[in-house]
Design a protein around this motif. Sequence first.
Motif, PDB file in Angstrom:
ATOM      1  N   ARG A   1       0.803  -1.376   0.011  1.00 30.49           N
ATOM      2  CA  ARG A   1      -0.089   0.105  -0.025  1.00 30.49           C
ATOM      3  C   ARG A   1       0.819   1.028  -0.060  1.00 30.49           C
ATOM      4  N   ALA A   2       2.017   1.133  -0.940  1.00 29.57           N
ATOM      5  CA  ALA A   2       3.022   2.365  -0.774  1.00 29.57           C
ATOM      6  C   ALA A   2       2.314   3.297  -1.395  1.00 29.57           C
ATOM      7  N   SER A   3       2.522   4.756  -0.698  1.00 27.64           N
ATOM      8  CA  SER A   3       2.002   6.170  -1.315  1.00 27.64           C
ATOM      9  C   SER A   3       3.152   6.560  -2.008  1.00 27.64           C
ATOM     10  N   LEU A   4       2.803   7.699  -2.617  1.00 27.23           N
ATOM     11  CA  LEU A   4       3.723   8.196  -3.665  1.00 27.23           C
ATOM     12  C   LEU A   4       4.933   8.850  -2.692  1.00 27.23           C
ATOM     13  N   GLU A   5       4.317   9.459  -1.565  1.00 21.48           N
ATOM     14  CA  GLU A   5       5.453  10.059  -0.739  1.00 21.48           C
ATOM     15  C   GLU A   5       6.652   9.008  -0.406  1.00 21.48           C
ATOM     16  N   GLN A   6       6.069   7.609   0.115  1.00 21.61           N
ATOM     17  CA  GLN A   6       7.043   6.790   0.691  1.00 21.61           C
ATOM     18  C   GLN A   6       7.800   6.230  -0.824  1.00 21.61           C
ATOM     19  N   ASP A   7       7.326   6.194  -1.771  1.00 24.32           N
ATOM     20  CA  ASP A   7       8.266   5.917  -3.088  1.00 24.32           C
ATOM     21  C   ASP A   7       9.292   6.705  -3.250  1.00 24.32           C
ATOM     22  N   LEU A   8       8.736   8.069  -3.004  1.00 24.55           N
ATOM     23  CA  LEU A   8       9.621   9.172  -3.159  1.00 24.55           C
ATOM     24  C   LEU A   8      10.913   9.353  -2.302  1.00 24.55           C
ATOM     25  N   ALA A   9      10.333   8.999  -0.823  1.00 22.83           N
ATOM     26  CA  ALA A   9      11.241   9.083   0.261  1.00 22.83           C
ATOM     27  C   ALA A   9      12.307   8.043   0.053  1.00 22.83           C
ATOM     28  N   ALA A  10      12.089   6.724  -0.476  1.00 24.42           N
ATOM     29  CA  ALA A  10      12.845   5.769  -0.586  1.00 24.42           C
ATOM     30  C   ALA A  10      13.916   6.226  -1.699  1.00 24.42           C
ATOM     31  N   MET A  11      13.614   6.936  -2.568  1.00 22.78           N
ATOM     32  CA  MET A  11      14.464   7.136  -3.574  1.00 22.78           C
ATOM     33  C   MET A  11      15.292   8.467  -3.065  1.00 22.78           C
ATOM     34  N   HIS A  12      14.861   9.177  -2.317  1.00 17.82           N
ATOM     35  CA  HIS A  12      15.779  10.194  -1.755  1.00 17.82           C
ATOM     36  C   HIS A  12      16.604   9.617  -0.753  1.00 17.82           C
ATOM     37  N   GLU A  13      16.193   8.720   0.000  1.00 23.10           N
ATOM     38  CA  GLU A  13      17.076   8.034   0.939  1.00 23.10           C
ATOM     39  C   GLU A  13      18.384   7.081   0.191  1.00 23.10           C
ATOM     40  N   TRP A  14      17.922   6.534  -0.807  1.00 25.48           N
ATOM     41  CA  TRP A  14      18.817   5.552  -1.348  1.00 25.48           C
ATOM     42  C   TRP A  14      19.857   6.028  -2.141  1.00 25.48           C
ATOM     43  N   ASN A  15      19.381   7.329  -3.019  1.00 25.70           N
ATOM     44  CA  ASN A  15      19.783   7.793  -3.953  1.00 25.70           C
ATOM     45  C   ASN A  15      20.670   6.855  -5.006  1.00 25.70           C
ATOM     46  N   PRO A  16      19.414   5.981  -5.707  1.00 19.64           N
ATOM     47  CA  PRO A  16      19.723   5.059  -6.515  1.00 19.64           C
ATOM     48  C   PRO A  16      20.333   5.400  -8.008  1.00 19.64           C
ATOM     49  N   ASP A  17      21.115   4.458  -8.737  1.00 15.68           N
ATOM     50  CA  ASP A  17      21.403   4.741 -10.064  1.00 15.68           C
ATOM     51  C   ASP A  17      20.323   4.508 -10.917  1.00 15.68           C
ATOM     52  N   LEU A  18      19.312   4.097 -10.599  1.00 11.50           N
ATOM     53  CA  LEU A  18      18.143   3.937 -11.554  1.00 11.50           C
ATOM     54  C   LEU A  18      16.670   3.821 -10.349  1.00 11.50           C
TER      55      LEU A  18
ATOM     56  N   PRO B   1      18.566   8.228 -13.531  1.00  9.77           N
ATOM     57  CA  PRO B   1      17.694   7.675 -14.511  1.00  9.77           C
ATOM     58  C   PRO B   1      16.414   6.860 -14.129  1.00  9.77           C
ATOM     59  N   GLY B   2      15.345   7.080 -14.765  1.00  7.63           N
ATOM     60  CA  GLY B   2      14.146   6.140 -14.380  1.00  7.63           C
ATOM     61  C   GLY B   2      13.230   5.566 -15.612  1.00  7.63           C
ATOM     62  N   LEU B   3      12.963   4.544 -15.070  1.00  8.50           N
ATOM     63  CA  LEU B   3      12.173   3.655 -16.162  1.00  8.50           C
ATOM     64  C   LEU B   3      10.738   3.627 -15.502  1.00  8.50           C
ATOM     65  N   TYR B   4       9.672   3.695 -16.504  1.00  7.55           N
ATOM     66  CA  TYR B   4       8.330   3.447 -16.032  1.00  7.55           C
ATOM     67  C   TYR B   4       7.993   1.905 -16.109  1.00  7.55           C
ATOM     68  N   PHE B   5       7.408   1.485 -14.838  1.00  9.92           N
ATOM     69  CA  PHE B   5       7.300   0.159 -14.456  1.00  9.92           C
ATOM     70  C   PHE B   5       6.317  -0.409 -15.380  1.00  9.92           C
ATOM     71  N   THR B   6       5.125   0.380 -15.771  1.00 11.53           N
ATOM     72  CA  THR B   6       4.058  -0.220 -16.592  1.00 11.53           C
ATOM     73  C   THR B   6       4.553  -0.355 -17.995  1.00 11.53           C
ATOM     74  N   ASN B   7       5.030   0.555 -18.692  1.00 11.96           N
ATOM     75  CA  ASN B   7       5.434   0.453 -19.871  1.00 11.96           C
ATOM     76  C   ASN B   7       6.567  -0.326 -20.379  1.00 11.96           C
ATOM     77  N   LEU B   8       7.560  -0.302 -19.411  1.00  7.93           N
ATOM     78  CA  LEU B   8       8.673  -0.951 -19.964  1.00  7.93           C
ATOM     79  C   LEU B   8       9.089  -2.039 -18.896  1.00  7.93           C
ATOM     80  N   ILE B   9       8.899  -2.309 -17.922  1.00  8.15           N
ATOM     81  CA  ILE B   9       8.967  -3.549 -17.117  1.00  8.15           C
ATOM     82  C   ILE B   9       7.859  -4.496 -17.250  1.00  8.15           C
ATOM     83  N   SER B  10       6.692  -4.137 -17.151  1.00 10.31           N
ATOM     84  CA  SER B  10       5.837  -5.343 -17.259  1.00 10.31           C
ATOM     85  C   SER B  10       5.616  -5.760 -18.679  1.00 10.31           C
TER      86      SER B  10
END
Length: 520
Positions: free
Chosen positions: A397-414, A431-440
């Motif tokens: 049940r992740a919210s956008l805020e949680q997803d963004l907080a994770a990205m800020h915390e881990w500073n990922p390569d993708l 760099p970012g990839l859309y889950f629905t269009n590119l991964i699914s």
Amino acid sequence: MNKTIPIVNAKAPAGVSTAIEGDGMGCHAGGEKMLAAAKASGKSEVLAQYAKDYPIDPKAGPHDQPQSMCPAFGSLRVGLRMRRTATILSGSACCVYGLTFTSHFYGARRSVGYVPFNSESLVTGKLFEDIREAVYKEADPAKYDAIVIINLCVPTASGVPLQLLPKDINGVRIIGIDVPGFGVPTHAEAKDVLAGAMLKFAREEALAGPVQAPRTGRSDKPTITLIGEMFPADPVIIGRMLEPMGLAAGPVVPTREWRELYAALDCAAVGAIHPFYTASIREFEAAGRPIVGSAPVGHDGTEAWLQAIGNAANVPQAQIDMVKNIMLPAIKAGLARMPIKGRITLSGYEGSELLVARLLVESGADLRYVGTACPRTVWSEPDCQWLEAHGVHVQYRASLEQDLAAMHEWNPDLAIGTTPVVQAAKELSIPGLYFTNLISARPLMGPAGAGSLAQVINAAIGNKSRFDEMKAFFGEAGTGHATGVWESAQGVPQDRPEFKAETRRLLEKQAKKRKAEAMI
Ligand code: SF4
């Protein structure tokens, strides 16, 4: 010549209120008001079932829960993808416009039916009569096996009683469902609302007498029904893995045709590949079918899934081991051939996020976070436990805020995620990839899934320097309040922090007042 359009006052009968009074309720009206209206209008039972099937934290505020597109899109999409099925919406014109637009954006190639209403037809019960009339008009057995009619937010909140429609008109089944945004949290779960309703109908038909065989005839082997919309090659790959165990892949639920529902129910076991189909699983359980969670992804996932499916379908251990001995080394080799290097955060609302996460970890990615808009269920428990054992934070049940907080915390390569997550990542030169269009849109299962993600992911990670170059080139041009391209002659917009502060103060005051009123 001026022409005045006469506006006739359509007063509701005394004591009757409608869900579209006040400021015109919709997504913005506040779920609680709509929920209370719906319960008062005779929808308590269906909403209580949804609360059980698609739970959310009752204490969650508007930003502590997933931000979904209109959930009804999930049901609409399932209906539109079925052969010989008409789908009709009953709801506000603006909702129907958005839903129709989105369906055609995703290539529906089918008309969406609509029964319009106004406050008068809503309160007088005329809307229900209009729906009944529309359904009778459409019910042509030469064209349709089923007609799906979907109540959106306002008709649900107003208690439009779709359950009173006939179950069958001229041999055409009538499936009426309520899919309000205040009762079904995500569009993924709304797929289950319709799939479950259809399975229930089909199961009752099968209990009552003989039903149609699948178009291609019944399989001569026991079948495994698969739940969840997958990449089209995945059921084929699963079928190849099942074959040496003397099994075959059955239909995928949501099905593409009514008669496939019977074949889906007529299985040896069910693979809940997407784990949030609670209502559908209830129907399979009522039909006495064992359910297996997780999916054959990566080495460990495939090993566990083949064992669980083999056990559920009473396949001798020697046969299960034989399949494992063929598949597992091939998967291991595929993963080793196409490694993924880099730190990743992952989020989405499809329901397959945990499966993709497993594949990434087995491919060597440094995955720190996986967020899914879907709820925790027993069917994704093996994936959750496996990921946590490999150091990945799993957020249901992740919210956008949680997803963004994770990205800020881990500073990922993708950052793999939904549109706003990817947008935020790109602003930070990540760099970012859309889950629905590119991964699914890639195979995930068995040997075909091993290594299938590496190419696109490694290419995206390799693009980091391009983001840095773009950032350096554009500098701070056009960000924040000055977003856009401005000619200096017209002036660049000025920030007005004092206006924002005043609005914030007023909102806080209003919130305090509401809270105080609620306590009285
Ligand atoms: S039907 Fe969908 S778009 Fe319309 S108010 Fe409900 S959630 Fe919003």
